[in-house]
Design a protein around this motif. Sequence first.
Motif, mmCIF file in Angstrom:
data_model
loop_
_atom_site.group_PDB
_atom_site.id
_atom_site.type_symbol
_atom_site.label_atom_id
_atom_site.label_comp_id
_atom_site.label_asym_id
_atom_site.label_seq_id
_atom_site.Cartn_x
_atom_site.Cartn_y
_atom_site.Cartn_z
ATOM 1 N N SER A 1 0.826 -1.212 0.000
ATOM 2 C CA SER A 1 0.000 0.000 0.000
ATOM 3 C C SER A 1 0.862 1.265 0.000
ATOM 4 O O SER A 1 0.576 2.220 -0.725
ATOM 5 C CB SER A 1 -0.927 -0.013 1.219
ATOM 6 N N SER B 1 2.199 1.848 -3.407
ATOM 7 C CA SER B 1 1.178 2.074 -4.429
ATOM 8 C C SER B 1 0.837 3.565 -4.482
ATOM 9 O O SER B 1 -0.222 4.006 -4.029
ATOM 10 C CB SER B 1 -0.060 1.225 -4.136
ATOM 11 N N TRP C 1 0.706 3.838 -9.357
ATOM 12 C CA TRP C 1 1.116 2.430 -9.321
ATOM 13 C C TRP C 1 0.248 1.640 -8.364
ATOM 14 O O TRP C 1 -0.107 2.121 -7.296
ATOM 15 C CB TRP C 1 2.571 2.294 -8.862
ATOM 16 N N GLN C 2 -0.054 0.402 -8.747
ATOM 17 C CA GLN C 2 -0.642 -0.595 -7.850
ATOM 18 C C GLN C 2 0.397 -1.695 -7.727
ATOM 19 O O GLN C 2 0.765 -2.318 -8.730
ATOM 20 C CB GLN C 2 -1.942 -1.160 -8.413
ATOM 21 N N ALA D 1 1.682 -5.273 -5.849
ATOM 22 C CA ALA D 1 1.162 -6.451 -5.146
ATOM 23 C C ALA D 1 2.064 -7.652 -5.425
ATOM 24 O O ALA D 1 3.068 -7.548 -6.133
ATOM 25 C CB ALA D 1 -0.266 -6.747 -5.605
ATOM 26 N N GLU E 1 -3.098 0.586 -20.084
ATOM 27 C CA GLU E 1 -2.493 0.211 -18.801
ATOM 28 C C GLU E 1 -1.162 -0.498 -19.046
ATOM 29 O O GLU E 1 -1.039 -1.315 -19.951
ATOM 30 C CB GLU E 1 -3.450 -0.715 -18.048
ATOM 31 N N ARG F 1 1.506 -3.107 -17.414
ATOM 32 C CA ARG F 1 1.573 -4.166 -16.398
ATOM 33 C C ARG F 1 2.966 -4.772 -16.416
ATOM 34 O O ARG F 1 3.567 -4.909 -17.480
ATOM 35 C CB ARG F 1 0.519 -5.230 -16.678
ATOM 36 N N ARG G 1 0.819 -2.554 -11.725
ATOM 37 C CA ARG G 1 -0.041 -1.987 -12.761
ATOM 38 C C ARG G 1 0.038 -0.474 -12.661
ATOM 39 O O ARG G 1 0.185 0.076 -11.578
ATOM 40 C CB ARG G 1 -1.502 -2.351 -12.537
ATOM 41 N N LYS G 2 -0.124 0.164 -13.819
ATOM 42 C CA LYS G 2 -0.216 1.616 -13.834
ATOM 43 C C LYS G 2 -1.071 2.025 -15.024
ATOM 44 O O LYS G 2 -0.797 1.642 -16.161
ATOM 45 C CB LYS G 2 1.168 2.262 -13.937
#
Length: 182
Positions: A68, A71, A75-76, A78, A124, A126, A177-178
């Motif tokens: 988190s 992120s 950006w995400q 994980a 997106e 990835r 991901r973005k």
Amino acid sequence: MRGILMTLAMFSSAAVCAEPVADLTGAARQQVKAFATTLGGTLKASMQKDGPVAAIAVCNTEAPAIASQLSTDGWQVARTSLKIRNPDNAADAWETQVLEDFSARMAAGEDPAGLEASVTDDGEFRYMKAIPTAGLCLTCHGAELAPAVEAKLAQLYPQDQARGFNVGDLRGAFTLRKVLEE
């Protein structure tokens, strides 16, 4: 063959927007390094100070918190695997395909430390980077676990599938991901 097709897809995406993809890949690699370094250091310190049972509890709370914190800026960040511990980390279709490709490439002799994949699709970006299983990982992810470790895993992760690994196995992958701005 799947690896070749995936590689071609990655190159075709890169050819469309070579400079931004290179920049995004570099940024993704930095995010992965930050995640791996922070989580690894936190887990090692907890293992040394309080043992593996405490480290499981730390991983349960700290891994999502670290993801988190990283992120940011669209950006995400994980982690995922074909054998998940936390159902919140289940792989989607693209991630599953990449993990299967990583497994096939490892079976063909490729070094897991160098396995990565990226794609730009539907606005997106990835990115995935393989996580090879290290010796320390076997304490909580190996085939034979201490009874106290098993009990803590059952308490925190009742649907745990992330066991039975050996050193060098594909443990999973960092997945980022973005959404791209137009």
